[in-house]
Design a protein around this motif. Structure first.
Motif: not given
Length: 387
Positions: A320-324, A145-149, A357-361
């Protein structure tokens, strides 16, 4: 125009890990007096589930977040928990307060307690490699989530914003607002200093790459002048995204290089850095008349208030609503055996695999558009911004 010149701490016995809390950490950022409002007032208004019916079937999702010292992580965790619970999942949400070993222990405990899926926003992904291997062996899918593992094949998907795009948006904003092309043609210049993100966060380097790709030509031809000489990622990165370190760095720059002329641009990668820069500028006697252009990221509540008051120029709005929402669809997919929506299969190689991945704008916001984008979008209310 006058010239002016940012492992493997793993193998504790399970009984010991149960005792590890989110407590004292030498590397954790100090809580800011200039940052977030409490989650119940700063959280976005819309936390509705992204799907129409509960379908979790009692399955358990472990959500490991890095810290509550930044408003955006409080909102991310709250949004994720609400959306997953609305779908019928049991949620174990944990914050590690930027304590690496605490996060390792929390993930270990999630595995031991029967989590069916893990969502991890890492503090230091290298420290999680072994515990991620444990999850894979136990058949537990992982979503970054948000930070790549990094350096693991145990991660199934990655949900984030376009991190290089964030840097590009910051740099393009500077380029436009300071009319760098015009300044170059006129033989004029601006001073600039950089405050970049944590070296153990893959996003930070991608953000820097986006910034420098746009601004390097202006540094090369003298349109931008960095008097400290610190322009590389290694020279400007700030461990754990520490606001305090950003403030100290800025104080040192102002004392050492800007005693006789003003700093024109503080290019920061995070709203917390902008708060630190603000404090340093105020301490050095800067006023509205010579206040520099100050960038940021996350559009925290305090950052938007500072934009309104003129103490920060812009921030990158990341809903962050969209990312969630996107991450929750990934959780559903891995638990129900379907495929989530993906829009990038090339950029995010973690050293072992390229993670779907899914990348939000991201969107740049400033005094001119915050009402339309942020208030109009229901992220904050006008009343919150007026408090």
């Amino acid at each position: 125009m006058k010239r002016k010149v940012l492992s493997a701490l793993l193998s504790m016995a399970m009984a010991a890990t149960l005792l590890v809390g989110c407590g004292d950490s030498g590397s954790a950022p100090a809580a800011s007096t200039d940052t977030a409002a409490p989650a119940d007032t700063a959280a976005p208004a819309d936390t509705a589930a992204p799907a129409d019916t509960a379908s979790g079937g009692g399955k358990k999702v472990g959500v490991a977040m890095p810290t509550q010292s930044s408003e955006r992580w409080i909102n991310d965790g709250a949004n994720m928990k609400a959306k997953l619970e609305a779908l019928g999942y049991e949620v174990d949400l944990q914050y590690a307060e930027d304590d690496i070993q605490a996060q390792v222990s929390q993930v270990e405990n999630m595995i031991a307690s029967g989590a069916n899926c893990l969502v991890i926003a890492s503090i230091d992904s290298d420290a999680l490699v072994n515990v991620e291997a444990q999850a894979k062996e136990a058949g537990i899918p992982i979503i970054a989530y948000d930070r790549l593992l990094k350096n693991t094949d145990a991660v199934s998907y990655y949900a984030s914003f376009d991190n290089k795009g964030v840097g590009t948006a910051i740099a393009k904003y500077i380029e436009e607002k300071k009319d760098l092309a015009g300044a170059k043609a006129a033989g004029e210049s601006y001073t600039i200093e950089f405050f970049m993100g944590s070296p153990d966060d893959n996003n930070a380097k991608m953000l820097y790459d986006g910034i420098i790709e746009v601004l390097q030509p202006y540094l090369d031809d003298g349109t931008l002048v960095c008097k400290s000489g610190r322009t590389s990622f290694d020279d400007t990165c700030i461990l754990r995204w520490s606001q305090e370190t950003a403030q100290q760095n800025c104080e040192n720059y102002l004392t050492g290089f800007y005693a006789d002329e003003d700093l024109d641009i503080a290019c920061t990668a995070f709203d917390g850095f902008a708060y630190g820069v603000k404090s340093a500028l105020e301490g050095a006697g800067y006023t509205e008349a010579n206040w520099p252009l100050v960038t940021g990221q996350d559009a925290e509540l305090m950052a938007v208030k500072n934009i309104i008051s003129g103490k920060q120029t812009m921030s990158i709005y990341k809903d962050t609503r969209l990312l969630a929402d996107k991450c929750v669809t990934m959780v559903q997919a891995v638990l129900e055996g379907t495929e989530p929506e993906i829009n990038d299969t090339e950029q995010y190689n973690n050293g072992v695999i390229t993670v779907p991945s899914y990348l939000c704008t991201p969107i740049a916001v400033d005094k001119d558009n915050y009402e339309e984008v942020i208030v109009g979008g229901g992220y904050y209310t006008a009343e919150q911004l007026a408090e």
